[in-house]
Enzyme design. Sequence first.
Site, PDB file in Angstrom:
ATOM      1  N   HIS A  64      11.491   1.708  -5.011  1.00  0.00           N
ATOM      2  CA  HIS A  64      10.579   2.302  -6.010  1.00  0.00           C
ATOM      3  C   HIS A  64      10.809   1.704  -7.392  1.00  0.00           C
ATOM      4  CE1 HIS A  64      13.901   5.194  -6.991  1.00  0.00           C
ATOM      5  NE2 HIS A  64      14.094   5.161  -5.703  1.00  0.00           N
ATOM      6  N   LEU A  67       5.974  -0.035 -12.387  1.00  0.00           N
ATOM      7  CA  LEU A  67       5.405  -1.221 -13.035  1.00  0.00           C
ATOM      8  C   LEU A  67       4.535  -0.874 -14.236  1.00  0.00           C
ATOM      9  CD1 LEU A  67       4.438  -3.531 -10.017  1.00  0.00           C
ATOM     10  CD2 LEU A  67       6.355  -3.795 -11.590  1.00  0.00           C
ATOM     11  N   ARG A  68       4.161   0.408 -14.357  1.00  0.00           N
ATOM     12  CA  ARG A  68       3.457   0.923 -15.543  1.00  0.00           C
ATOM     13  C   ARG A  68       2.029   0.392 -15.750  1.00  0.00           C
ATOM     14  NH1 ARG A  68       7.491   4.024 -15.585  1.00  0.00           N
ATOM     15  NH2 ARG A  68       8.580   4.642 -17.481  1.00  0.00           N
ATOM     16  N   ASN A 282      16.644  10.531 -15.435  1.00  0.00           N
ATOM     17  CA  ASN A 282      16.277  11.643 -14.583  1.00  0.00           C
ATOM     18  C   ASN A 282      16.413  11.210 -13.135  1.00  0.00           C
ATOM     19  OD1 ASN A 282      15.248  14.098 -13.754  1.00  0.00           O
ATOM     20  ND2 ASN A 282      13.104  13.481 -13.987  1.00  0.00           N
ATOM     21  N   ASP A 309      15.754   2.107  -9.768  1.00  0.00           N
ATOM     22  CA  ASP A 309      14.937   3.158 -10.385  1.00  0.00           C
ATOM     23  C   ASP A 309      14.419   2.666 -11.742  1.00  0.00           C
ATOM     24  OD1 ASP A 309      13.668   5.646 -10.445  1.00  0.00           O
ATOM     25  OD2 ASP A 309      15.243   6.511 -11.686  1.00  0.00           O
TER      26      ASP A 309
END
Lengths: 444, 328
Positions: A64, A67-68, A282, A309
């Site tokens: 995961h 890539l925004r 987080n 992450d």
Amino acid sequence: MNSVLIRGGRVIDPANGLDGIYDVLSVGGIIRSIEHHISADGIEGLQILEASGLIVAPGFIDTHVSLREPGCEEDECAATGTAAALAGGFTTIAAMSDSDPVVDNRSSAEFIRLQAERAGNCRVFPLGAVTKGSHGQELAEIGQLVDGGAVGFSDAKRPVANSEVMRRALEYTKMFDRPILHFAMVPELADGGVMHEGFVSTRLGLRGIPAAAQDIMTDRDIALAQLTGGRLHLMCVTTRDAVDRIRIAQSRGIALTADVTPHHLLLTDDVMETFDTLYRCNPPLRSQSHIDSLIDGLKDGTIAAISADHQPLAIEKKAVELDVAPPGICGLETLLPICIQALIAPGHLTWSQLIARLTCGPAGILGLPHGTLSPGAAADIVLIDPSLNWTVRASEFRSRSRNTPFDGRMVTGRVVKTLVDGELRYSLAISDQKTSTKLDSHAN
Amino acid sequence: MQLSDILIEGPWGERHLLGLEKLSAGQIETVLNLAEHLDRVTEGGTRKLDVLRGLVVANLFFENSTRTKTSFSLAARRLGADTVDFTASSSSLSKGETFIDTALTIEAMGVHLVVCRHRTPGTPHLLARHLKSGVLNAGDGTHEHPTQGLLDILTIRRRFGHIHGLTVALVGDIRHSRVARSNIHGLLKLGARVIVCGPSTLVPQEISKLGVEVACNLDKILPEVDCVNLLRVQFERQRGAFFPSIAEYAHFFGMNGQRIRRAKDHLLVLAPGPINRGVELTPEVADGPHSAILNQVSNGLLVRMACLSLLAKEAGIQAPVAAAGGAV
């Protein structure tokens, strides 16, 4: 037809139990053979890479990566994120669904693939959202997303809090044999928290997120995986009890996998004493006893994968007060040296174990045919100099973002070359390849 | 008069005052001694000094405050400094500017010392990393409030003559109290025994690792106590209900006449305020002979003058050589 011979490296291919000095030959982007000595004769246009002193391994896979794109191009885009992946040794990444809008329909998934193709860096497989808009209410068009190329489903850092919705999602994805990558966290226990709840948070007066927030949701998720028989993958495990519960569930045959991040293996909650927003992530950084359990879980295979992450964030987003700074660490380009520091240097894991958690481990989770050097597999290969000493420089990241707590840190071990389909896609600048042990004056 | 004329011997060496946790007993005593010295120099606060003439103190208050801000402003002016007030409702983000940019802008206006209050722990530390000015923490969320801790300790010391060997109870909302944390660090360093007492939802389990005793029964500990510091219930910082009702809180933790009679005769009652009469304490106690609430206010002024003087000295700020008629 591109052909590459990688000569004299220490080849580590955990999928085949291989660890020794070999030559690796790739022809036409496919691994052809691995032998003690392969002759270069008679192969037209053969490129030869000398790998003596280097580790030759399958390219890494991350389950995961955020890539925004679309929506948060100030943080990252497909081109910069995949360039960062190559520099970190990754040849395959699963793109997290948390763009804006989220990837909850077929055309969004296809857009991710298109942008990745245009960038021409590493392989990118989209993850689809579990629920529409990742709001946790109604299932996304999961079947359509599979057709659009989704290899798994995730609502990123937004837990599917409603157990009925999670149950249906696990049942429905079974039909397509795709995993759900879930972030196990009870939202109401984590709400407003900026760090691990414990002595340090009490001292600093910072609102904590108790380990129980992850333990409780892990328990629920395991119960639902058992109920439904769906494939469940738990992302970013950080607590002692979660590791124990996952281990027990796996021993009972429940289809359950898990991953952990490098920063949760190296940093403890003590660093929050600096109040530095770069440490906010987080789940939060936990205490040493939790780290010890994570390492045990990696050793015995309870945790099959390590994920960076990757959470790129434009630096101005972190130049604010701790409670309003978004959590996340830009992690692709520092994953390997941080894993070496946390796992190899202290002797917790062998090289073969570490590489397994970065290759065949994640490949198995996503059901991909990569992460191996088996003859016939795509020639996705990484060359590592395990003893290169260097200093992390956020300013030199290929990622568009710089939010790393490791800037200026002296580390050992670096990716020097990355090949996708037998094609050299990343090569460390020669000037950076020289081992230097002298302390860097820029280190801070 | 120059700054060096009013300073007295003692360890200090800090550019910022961010909390009491990192200070030594000696440094804390330096502040307390200087505060008492300033009380004499200013003849009980009636005489104005000019030792910080030319110095600009900015009050950056991102959280409501009247008492602390007034006290800081007055302390700065008593020493001859100029003050500017900057009040923002909450985070700078509401205006779309990063916090650091806001702070740099204010510093660029020619500020020497920054007094900062903010709802987020660590924000003064963030300022200290980015600004050249000295930073004084006037309360950062639920973390520390060093000048309040110092003034509470000064009030106790002036009453008993010493801190070592005293038993001090901090009563109430320990979880959300920056005053509690600063008191704990300061009092323990100076050798007091500290008991924290409150509803178990408002006393974090881990707090005992700081070296304090934890109690939930005020009546049981009261006979052993020399001083009680009644912390305000921080309704604004609580998420959801931590106890069933105010009446129930007052029943178990409110300081009333009956409880006063069960305590030592010399019991000193402190309350950092603003006080909720009828919740943490009854009017009978607040206005009674055990109460030192108003002494706390005047000691606060002295402590803040002392802190500003010490930080001004570390910042290397000197009042310009007195021109004709420069002295007060």
